[in-house]
Design a protein around this motif. Structure first.
Motif, PDB file in Angstrom:
ATOM      1  N   LEU A 150       5.153 -10.201  -9.841  1.00  0.00           N
ATOM      2  CA  LEU A 150       6.477  -9.824  -8.938  1.00  0.00           C
ATOM      3  C   LEU A 150       7.599  -9.465 -10.025  1.00  0.00           C
ATOM      4  O   LEU A 150       7.815  -9.797 -10.898  1.00  0.00           O
ATOM      5  N   VAL A 151       8.551  -8.451  -9.521  1.00  0.00           N
ATOM      6  CA  VAL A 151       9.592  -8.059 -10.229  1.00  0.00           C
ATOM      7  C   VAL A 151      10.706  -9.195 -10.430  1.00  0.00           C
ATOM      8  O   VAL A 151      10.927  -9.905  -9.519  1.00  0.00           O
ATOM      9  N   ASP A 152      11.143  -9.012 -11.569  1.00  0.00           N
ATOM     10  CA  ASP A 152      12.300 -10.066 -11.866  1.00  0.00           C
ATOM     11  C   ASP A 152      13.425  -9.465 -10.956  1.00  0.00           C
ATOM     12  O   ASP A 152      14.042  -8.478 -11.309  1.00  0.00           O
ATOM     13  N   PRO A 153      14.191 -10.309 -10.185  1.00  0.00           N
ATOM     14  CA  PRO A 153      15.169  -9.624  -9.199  1.00  0.00           C
ATOM     15  C   PRO A 153      16.430  -9.191 -10.384  1.00  0.00           C
ATOM     16  O   PRO A 153      17.137  -8.232  -9.832  1.00  0.00           O
ATOM     17  N   ARG A 193      12.719  -2.920  -4.691  1.00  0.00           N
ATOM     18  CA  ARG A 193      13.811  -3.502  -3.905  1.00  0.00           C
ATOM     19  C   ARG A 193      13.519  -3.623  -2.244  1.00  0.00           C
ATOM     20  O   ARG A 193      13.921  -4.510  -1.713  1.00  0.00           O
ATOM     21  N   HIS A 194      12.574  -2.620  -1.891  1.00  0.00           N
ATOM     22  CA  HIS A 194      12.230  -2.559  -0.528  1.00  0.00           C
ATOM     23  C   HIS A 194      10.910  -3.442  -0.321  1.00  0.00           C
ATOM     24  O   HIS A 194      10.910  -4.007   0.901  1.00  0.00           O
ATOM     25  N   VAL A 195      10.173  -3.548  -1.227  1.00  0.00           N
ATOM     26  CA  VAL A 195       8.773  -4.346  -1.140  1.00  0.00           C
ATOM     27  C   VAL A 195       8.622  -5.227  -2.046  1.00  0.00           C
ATOM     28  O   VAL A 195       8.473  -5.094  -3.123  1.00  0.00           O
ATOM     29  N   LYS A 196       8.837  -6.626  -1.593  1.00  0.00           N
ATOM     30  CA  LYS A 196       8.927  -7.555  -2.573  1.00  0.00           C
ATOM     31  C   LYS A 196       7.377  -8.088  -3.018  1.00  0.00           C
ATOM     32  O   LYS A 196       7.560  -8.932  -4.098  1.00  0.00           O
ATOM     33  N   ASP A 197       6.552  -7.846  -2.261  1.00  0.00           N
ATOM     34  CA  ASP A 197       5.353  -8.339  -2.666  1.00  0.00           C
ATOM     35  C   ASP A 197       4.187  -7.600  -3.548  1.00  0.00           C
ATOM     36  O   ASP A 197       3.328  -7.789  -3.678  1.00  0.00           O
ATOM     37  N   ASP A 243       2.731  -5.639  -6.737  1.00  0.00           N
ATOM     38  CA  ASP A 243       2.580  -5.795  -8.225  1.00  0.00           C
ATOM     39  C   ASP A 243       3.402  -4.988  -8.939  1.00  0.00           C
ATOM     40  O   ASP A 243       3.222  -3.642  -8.899  1.00  0.00           O
ATOM     41  N   TYR A 244       4.556  -5.478  -9.929  1.00  0.00           N
ATOM     42  CA  TYR A 244       5.639  -4.437 -10.446  1.00  0.00           C
ATOM     43  C   TYR A 244       4.757  -3.671 -11.682  1.00  0.00           C
ATOM     44  O   TYR A 244       5.261  -2.523 -11.559  1.00  0.00           O
ATOM     45  N   PRO A 245       4.069  -4.297 -12.671  1.00  0.00           N
ATOM     46  CA  PRO A 245       3.237  -3.641 -13.513  1.00  0.00           C
ATOM     47  C   PRO A 245       2.530  -2.396 -12.904  1.00  0.00           C
ATOM     48  O   PRO A 245       2.674  -1.371 -13.420  1.00  0.00           O
ATOM     49  N   LEU A 246       1.882  -2.680 -11.746  1.00  0.00           N
ATOM     50  CA  LEU A 246       0.937  -1.653 -11.196  1.00  0.00           C
ATOM     51  C   LEU A 246       1.894  -0.628 -10.572  1.00  0.00           C
ATOM     52  O   LEU A 246       1.542   0.635 -10.825  1.00  0.00           O
ATOM     53  N   LEU A 247       3.082  -0.943 -10.027  1.00  0.00           N
ATOM     54  CA  LEU A 247       4.129   0.197  -9.695  1.00  0.00           C
ATOM     55  C   LEU A 247       4.583   1.029 -10.589  1.00  0.00           C
ATOM     56  O   LEU A 247       4.544   2.185 -10.386  1.00  0.00           O
ATOM     57  N   ILE A 248       4.962   0.462 -11.678  1.00  0.00           N
ATOM     58  CA  ILE A 248       5.380   1.226 -12.757  1.00  0.00           C
ATOM     59  C   ILE A 248       4.304   2.111 -13.586  1.00  0.00           C
ATOM     60  O   ILE A 248       4.334   3.338 -13.994  1.00  0.00           O
ATOM     61  N   ALA A 249       3.075   1.559 -13.472  1.00  0.00           N
ATOM     62  CA  ALA A 249       2.042   2.179 -14.020  1.00  0.00           C
ATOM     63  C   ALA A 249       1.487   3.366 -13.085  1.00  0.00           C
ATOM     64  O   ALA A 249       1.296   4.602 -13.384  1.00  0.00           O
ATOM     65  N   LYS A 276       0.686  -1.159  -0.191  1.00  0.00           N
ATOM     66  CA  LYS A 276      -0.045   0.112   0.043  1.00  0.00           C
ATOM     67  C   LYS A 276       0.856   1.207  -0.043  1.00  0.00           C
ATOM     68  O   LYS A 276       0.658   2.146  -0.829  1.00  0.00           O
ATOM     69  N   SER A 277       1.879   1.247   1.142  1.00  0.00           N
ATOM     70  CA  SER A 277       2.814   2.478   1.049  1.00  0.00           C
ATOM     71  C   SER A 277       3.687   2.456  -0.241  1.00  0.00           C
ATOM     72  O   SER A 277       3.937   3.721  -0.658  1.00  0.00           O
ATOM     73  N   ALA A 278       4.007   1.393  -0.695  1.00  0.00           N
ATOM     74  CA  ALA A 278       4.747   1.582  -2.044  1.00  0.00           C
ATOM     75  C   ALA A 278       4.028   2.321  -3.132  1.00  0.00           C
ATOM     76  O   ALA A 278       4.507   3.188  -3.747  1.00  0.00           O
ATOM     77  N   VAL A 279       2.817   2.084  -3.368  1.00  0.00           N
ATOM     78  CA  VAL A 279       2.082   2.340  -4.553  1.00  0.00           C
ATOM     79  C   VAL A 279       1.705   3.938  -4.145  1.00  0.00           C
ATOM     80  O   VAL A 279       1.744   4.669  -5.193  1.00  0.00           O
TER      81      VAL A 279
END
Length: 449
Positions: free
Chosen positions: A217-220, A131-135, A137-143, A97-100
């Protein structure tokens, strides 16, 4: 229900959205056919309109300005001090939540300050947060990082308000139109819409986060940082390249002109002075001319999409404004339709909607202005509508549908290692949301400001 709608948008976009360059080719074909049908011009006339100096090569100056906005903003964001700041911000994210929320909020502010800087800084921040929040959704984070771009044309690097605010204004069909930034960027109605989006859009983005089973999830491997360049200073040439004296002289010269500019012109921003500010701030933050040269080299690759696609969108613009013997163009048909059914209150709203449609075909602030200003600004004069409000209606329409026009997402996607189809489903929802805010905002602008 909301997540079902979001998931449906994601599935459709993943299946049907082509590469942005192919999207430009398809739009070229669509506009070519529409221009033939709408204006009655023959294919030879339209081929000429597409390929001549006013078509394919009609935006070279503006293309260079836009490429520099991106490159200078990118180089500035890559400075060590900026990266440290992004790392400090990312460390505040402890869960998805805080990530988005953090990425969306910071991206919106950065894009309002400078769209090139915002595009790159927000993408870098999103990777740092991943890198800090592993769970998350990476596409949503970039969006979420890209969604901040929906505010750029209402901010300090918006090309239309800067053109209107430049000394003497801008000439349209032999008439000069001008509006100070107090009537555009810093108008209370524009600021109010920006603040509403800044506060509420992070919540909208988080509400779209998929379930644990559907989370990507993001590819490390994509988060591995490039090793920092190590410079050896052994030869006279290398000592000159890293000379603090030359660095200081360059900064003094640049900032002296910037101070002189504002002393003479007041707070009148144009694309050139905005680029100059970010150029010399970037040199300052890198602390070394050689480092800045290398940062520019790294950033220049992000402008590849602009360099390839801008001529094709300029060609589309040429098709849109190509006139038949009666002076009728496809852009004129679209804009005249909206102007003809509007009044003082609805005119900016319908201008905004028409600008959003035209932006699919001409995804450039300058191109958008070239297409719509000859229709909208004279109509605003006849209807007694302030030039600032009319101009910002075009600007908001331009930035609005950028969310589902993949052209401007290219730099952020390059940094993230994703394709446009990975994020566009989420951005359909943002497009609907911002469209509602803008329509209500322009109605309020007419009644209360």
């Amino acid at each position: 229900m909301f997540k079902k709608f979001t998931n449906g948008c994601v599935r459709i976009v993943n299946r049907w959205l082509p590469d942005p360059f192919l999207f430009a080719i398809i739009l070229t074909i669509v506009v070519f056919i529409a221009s033939m049908l709408g204006t009655g011009q023959n294919p030879i006339q339209l081929v000429n309109a597409w390929g001549n100096d006013g078509g394919l090569w009609g935006l070279l100056t503006f293309s260079m300005q836009m490429a520099l906005v991106l490159v200078f903003g990118s180089a500035m964001a890559s400075a060590k001090i900026c990266k440290r700041a992004l790392g400090a911000i990312a460390s505040a994210a402890h869960d998805k939540k805080s990530a988005v929320l953090i990425v969306t909020f910071v991206a919106t502010i950065c894009c309002w300050l400078n769209w090139g800087f915002g595009l790159i800084a927000s993408a870098l921040l999103a990777k740092e947060v991943a890198r800090h929040v592993k769970d998350v959704d990476y596409p949503l984070l970039i969006a979420s990082a890209y969604s901040g771009f929906v505010i750029w044309h209402a901010g300090l690097s918006g090309s239309i308000p800067l053109l209107m605010g430049a000394s003497g204004g801008t000439e349209i069909l032999g008439v000069m139109y001008s509006a100070p930034t107090s009537d555009t960027i810093f108008h209370p109605a524009n600021l109010a819409m920006c603040i509403i989006i800044l506060v509420t859009m992070p919540l909208i983005n988080y509400a779209m986060h998929p379930s644990k089973e559907q989370t990507i999830l993001v590819d490390p491997a994509s988060l591995e940082e490039e090793s920092e360049r190590i410079y050896k200073i052994n030869t006279p040439a290398e000592r000159i390249e890293h000379s603090r004296i030359l660095w200081i002289i360059t900064l003094v010269l640049g900032f002296a002109y910037i101070i002189y500019y504002f002393a003479v012109n007041g707070f009148s921003l144009g694309l050139n002075i905005v680029n100059m500010i970010f150029l010399f701030i970037g040199i300052l933050l890198h602390g070394d001319l050689r480092r800045y040269v290398d940062a520019i080299g790294d950033a220049a690759s992000g402008a590849a999409g602009i360099l390839l696609q801008f001529p094709f969108y300029a060609g589309i613009m040429g098709l849109m404004v190509a006139k038949n013997g009666d002076g009728v163009s496809l852009a004129g048909i679209i804009a005249d339709f909206f102007v003809g059914i509007s009044n003082d209150v609805t005119f900016p709203v319908l201008t905004f909607l028409s600008a959003g449609i035209i932006n699919f075909f001409v995804p450039s602030g300058g191109g958008q202005w070239a297409v719509q200003a000859p229709i909208v600004m004279p109509a605003a004069t006849e209807m007694g509508i302030e030039y600032g409000r009319a101009a910002m209606a075009i600007a908001w329409g331009d930035q609005w549908t950028n969310m589902i026009q993949p052209f401007w997402a290219l730099p952020a996607l390059g940094i993230a290692g994703l394709s446009a189809r990975n994020i566009m489903g989420y951005l359909v929802v943002i497009t609907i949301y911002v469209g509602i805010i803008a329509c209500l905002g322009f109605v309020a602008w007419a009644y209360f400001f």
